[in-house]
Design a protein around this motif. Sequence first.
Motif, mmCIF file in Angstrom:
data_model
loop_
_atom_site.group_PDB
_atom_site.id
_atom_site.type_symbol
_atom_site.label_atom_id
_atom_site.label_comp_id
_atom_site.label_asym_id
_atom_site.label_seq_id
_atom_site.Cartn_x
_atom_site.Cartn_y
_atom_site.Cartn_z
ATOM 1 N N CYS A 64 -11.287 -7.335 0.663
ATOM 2 C CA CYS A 64 -10.859 -8.322 1.623
ATOM 3 C C CYS A 64 -11.062 -7.801 3.029
ATOM 4 O O CYS A 64 -10.773 -6.700 3.362
ATOM 5 N N TYR A 110 -5.106 -11.024 3.838
ATOM 6 C CA TYR A 110 -6.138 -11.784 4.553
ATOM 7 C C TYR A 110 -5.752 -11.940 6.023
ATOM 8 O O TYR A 110 -6.556 -11.693 6.916
ATOM 9 N N SER A 162 -8.321 -13.064 -3.228
ATOM 10 C CA SER A 162 -7.510 -13.827 -4.162
ATOM 11 C C SER A 162 -6.921 -12.894 -5.208
ATOM 12 O O SER A 162 -7.509 -11.867 -5.535
ATOM 13 N N LEU A 165 -9.287 -21.237 -1.461
ATOM 14 C CA LEU A 165 -10.704 -20.948 -1.651
ATOM 15 C C LEU A 165 -11.186 -19.904 -0.644
ATOM 16 O O LEU A 165 -12.028 -19.059 -0.956
ATOM 17 N N ILE A 166 -10.632 -19.923 0.543
ATOM 18 C CA ILE A 166 -10.988 -18.938 1.568
ATOM 19 C C ILE A 166 -10.604 -17.537 1.097
ATOM 20 O O ILE A 166 -11.352 -16.572 1.294
ATOM 21 N N SER A 222 -8.853 -10.502 -7.754
ATOM 22 C CA SER A 222 -10.217 -10.201 -7.314
ATOM 23 C C SER A 222 -10.222 -9.383 -6.035
ATOM 24 O O SER A 222 -11.193 -9.363 -5.316
ATOM 25 N N TYR A 258 -10.428 -16.530 -1.983
ATOM 26 C CA TYR A 258 -11.372 -16.179 -3.039
ATOM 27 C C TYR A 258 -12.704 -15.716 -2.450
ATOM 28 O O TYR A 258 -13.249 -14.687 -2.844
ATOM 29 N N ARG A 259 -13.217 -16.455 -1.492
ATOM 30 C CA ARG A 259 -14.506 -16.105 -0.879
ATOM 31 C C ARG A 259 -14.432 -14.780 -0.131
ATOM 32 O O ARG A 259 -15.419 -14.053 -0.059
ATOM 33 N N ALA A 260 -13.257 -14.461 0.410
ATOM 34 C CA ALA A 260 -13.092 -13.200 1.138
ATOM 35 C C ALA A 260 -12.760 -12.044 0.194
ATOM 36 O O ALA A 260 -12.653 -10.902 0.621
#
Length: 133
Positions: free
Chosen positions: A133, A100, A120, A112-113, A123, A115-117
């Motif tokens: 990512c 990231y 994580s 959480l950032i 994922s 995960y959203r990108a």
Amino acid sequence: MEWRFPFYTGYIKYFSLGNPEEGGIALLRAARIPGSPAYFPLLASRMLAEGNRPDTALAFLQEMTARETDPRRKISLEERIRRVIVERDLQSMEMAIAEYASRVGVLPARSLILYRAGCSPGSRRNRTGADTC
């Protein structure tokens, strides 16, 4: 077969050459030899986890646990499995954070950032296998 030779090989690779992955693999061989010390599986798994090979360490520990008949040794192996799982998860999180940061230019403020990108652990790839990512 004598367990001392692969043990010494692992010792030299780990402590003298600074290679925990190769040291752990050599200790895996030593641990499978009848008559080797009971702590070898624990030491090998620790070296492999340190050398970023926790999945190899887990597979080995699970194999050793399945074959172990001594209840005390079995408990010790099961505890080591839990520790290697934590190490594996931490390494995965560290890789996600680094990925990231390299793409976005800053460290994520919260998980959480990641995960959203799509960074994580677990994922990080879409259905085609490409990085998300």
